[in-house]
Scaffold this active site. Structure first.
Site, mmCIF file in Angstrom:
data_model
loop_
_atom_site.group_PDB
_atom_site.id
_atom_site.type_symbol
_atom_site.label_atom_id
_atom_site.label_comp_id
_atom_site.label_asym_id
_atom_site.label_seq_id
_atom_site.Cartn_x
_atom_site.Cartn_y
_atom_site.Cartn_z
ATOM 1 N N ASP A 196 145.714 -45.526 3.824
ATOM 2 C CA ASP A 196 145.814 -46.516 4.910
ATOM 3 C C ASP A 196 146.804 -46.026 5.971
ATOM 4 O O ASP A 196 147.874 -45.516 5.638
ATOM 5 C CB ASP A 196 146.324 -47.833 4.298
ATOM 6 C CG ASP A 196 146.278 -48.991 5.252
ATOM 7 O OD1 ASP A 196 145.171 -49.335 5.693
ATOM 8 O OD2 ASP A 196 147.349 -49.547 5.570
ATOM 9 N N GLU A 248 142.703 -42.531 6.829
ATOM 10 C CA GLU A 248 142.381 -43.434 7.924
ATOM 11 C C GLU A 248 143.296 -43.068 9.077
ATOM 12 O O GLU A 248 144.489 -43.371 9.079
ATOM 13 C CB GLU A 248 142.604 -44.907 7.557
ATOM 14 C CG GLU A 248 142.204 -45.830 8.697
ATOM 15 C CD GLU A 248 142.957 -47.150 8.735
ATOM 16 O OE1 GLU A 248 144.113 -47.206 8.278
ATOM 17 O OE2 GLU A 248 142.383 -48.131 9.243
#
Ligand code: TEU
Ligand code: CA
Length: 516
Positions: A196, A248
């Site tokens: 993330d 990401e």
């Protein structure tokens, strides 16, 4: 399981809260996922990516982690997770889980300790303000300032919600903790991690003001992140079979993006340029080419993704009048949508995406042709983006509605629209022309990783060939086009896509070219 399995993999994103509810409390859970493993195996995916399944107050849908080594009680137990991993592996499905290293929950023990004693604050970014003002001008990506004041007058940094204090990656202890968390889950059989906010971990320690539209942000894509991922890659490579990382990184520059994919760092990254691209032939062609060009020098496979738990579902995006691209700054919420058109384009986009070289991501429910639910009552919205922007941004709940397996629907934490009773997995199972059957056939036939070569069939057509005479033709124009020479039609994007030797507008087809 030692081949480079990820290079052409089809990875299905499960957002646990909304995928399948195994105990009838209206919240998705691991029991629900386990019950749907046969469905996922039949769909033909190679791996599941779970959005965070950790204990969390759910201030940001689980991306506020309170304990990185356990399962949220609403989802089940660690034993349930270990059983799920075993069952998935038995079906040939690998498991990728989310890791959230940029920040933790304000309920994490480390932050509770930091609030109690200022000497325990080095794991975070605590600073004195400027008078009554925050330490600098950074803004949260969810709206509002990126600083919150604690009772003793200090401020702490949070690039997202105030319940998500940013961790301080200049501290060795933070590195050690996350390396241990990686091992904890690798030891339990997890095949990889989705990282993330992979570009955000390192901040300019001076915490300088951003000022106007700064070229480079002092908290995104700082060079120091790469040594973190080189250390993580060594850990992944120490395991007997291939364990992988997918990053990401929402970055504007494909070359900077590719730096994360060097052979001693991450295995792949989400291609958001493709996701955000409007349904326009020249824009799509340029994004596909720049993706292939950026990945070639580092030898990493490209990935192709149309939707996820953060963005407006693409049936809605592609059906909007005007701009069909995606921009966090303007979700175009509530603008008119021609859902028939959006669905036709989503079918064609599925064949385009699954024909391109590399890996593909399928967001839960896109295989059912689900669209964005934009009329949720405001009082039901849980995305902190909605509250922090005082409603100017509706947030992401509309793409997180629980998946309709069969009707009538039970209780669910976000209401499922009555119209979805006609789109359940059960109904679509019985309809050969459904989106579900299209995804199943395409996932079985798709070529995966390898080379591609463009075929010029005019400015409104995206056409390219892969190995073994496989070719994909997508008509983004307003009139039908003639199909190129071919031996057979492998798959058309839907009823009426191919009539005789013609491909309809907003349709796609896979062909086998005549062998030379
Ligand atoms: O998203 C990072 C991110 O940049 C986007 O979420 C975007 O900034 C945001 O959606 C604005 O609307 C990751 C996760 O995918 C997201 O779900 C989390 O909310 C976020 O990080 C914080 O952990
Ligand atoms: Ca449940």
């Amino acid at each position: 399981m030692t081949d480079d399995w990820w290079r052409g993999a089809a990875i299905y994103q499960v957002y646990p809260r909304s995928f399948a509810d195994g105990n009838g409390d209206g919240i998705g859970d691991l029991a629900g996922v386990r019950a749907r493993l046969p469905y996922l195996a039949e769909l033909g995916i190679d791996a599941i990516w779970f959005s965070p399944w950790y204990p969390s107050p759910m201030a940001d849908g689980g991306y506020d982690v309170a304990d990185y080594r356990d399962i949220d009680p609403a989802f089940g137990t660690l034993a349930d997770a270990e059983a799920l991993i075993t069952e998935a592996h038995a079906l040939g499905i690998r498991i990728i889980i989310d890791i959230v290293p940029n920040h933790c929950s304000d309920q994490h023990p480390w932050f509770a300790e930091a609030l109690r004693s200022p000497s325990a604050r080095k794991r975070f970014w605590f600073r004195e303000g400027r008078g009554e003002l925050p330490p600098n001008d950074w803004q949260s990506r969810f709206g509002g300032p990126a600083w919150t004041r604690v009772p003793d007058g200090s401020w702490y940094l949070h690039l997202y919600a105030s319940e998500q204090p940013d961790l301080n990656w200049t501290e060795p202890e933070v590195h050690e903790e996350f390396e241990d968390v990686l091992r904890f889950w690798f030891d339990r059989g997890v095949d990889g991690f989705r990282i993330d906010v992979a570009d955000g971990l390192v901040k300019d320690p001076e915490l300088p003001d951003v000022g106007g539209a700064a070229e480079r942000l002092p908290y995104s894509d700082m060079d120091g992140v790469h040594e973190i991922y080189r250390a993580w890659r060594k850990i992944a490579d120490s395991y007997p079979d291939k364990r992988i990382f997918v990053g990401e990184m929402w970055l504007p520059d494909p070359e900077r993006f590719a730096l994360y994919l060097r052979s001693d760092e991450l295995h792949s990254g989400f291609n958001f340029d493709f996701l955000a691209c409007p349904w326009e032939p020249d824009r799509l062609r340029a994004v596909i080419q720049s993706t292939v060009d950026a990945h070639a020098p580092v030898g990493a496979p490209a990935t192709w993704v149309l939707s996820n738990h953060d963005v407006t579902r693409h049936v809605t995006r592609y059906g909007r009048s005007g701009d069909t691209g995606f921009d966090f700054a303007d979700r175009r919420h509530g603008t008119p949508v021609d859902r028939e058109l959006g669905t036709r384009r989503a079918r064609a986009a599925a064949l385009l995406t699954m024909a391109l070289p590399g890996g593909v991501y399928v967001y839960q429910g896109e295989e059912l042709g689900l669209w964005e639910i934009e009329d949720l009552p405001d009082e039901l919205r849980q995305d902190p983006v909605f509250a922090r922007t005082k409603g100017s941004d509706p947030g992401r709940d509309g793409c997180r509605i629980p998946i309709p397996w069969s009707a009538p629907f039970g209780e669910s934490w976000l209401p499922m629209p009555a119209e979805w009773a006609g789109y359940t997995a059960e109904v679509q199972e019985s309809r050969p022309d459904s989106m579900l059957h299209l995804y199943r056939k395409a996932l079985a036939l798709r070529p995966g990783d390898g080379a591609m070569e463009w075929i010029d069939l005019g400015p409104d057509v995206l056409a390219f060939r892969r190995e073994d005479g496989f070719c994909c033709v997508v008509n983004l124009g307003c009139t039908p086009i003639s199909l190129p020479e071919h031996e057979s039609v492998l798959l058309a994007s839907g009823p009426g896509a191919v009539e005789g030797e013609e491909l309809a507008p907003d349709a796609a087809v896979w062909l086998r070219e005549a062998s030379a």
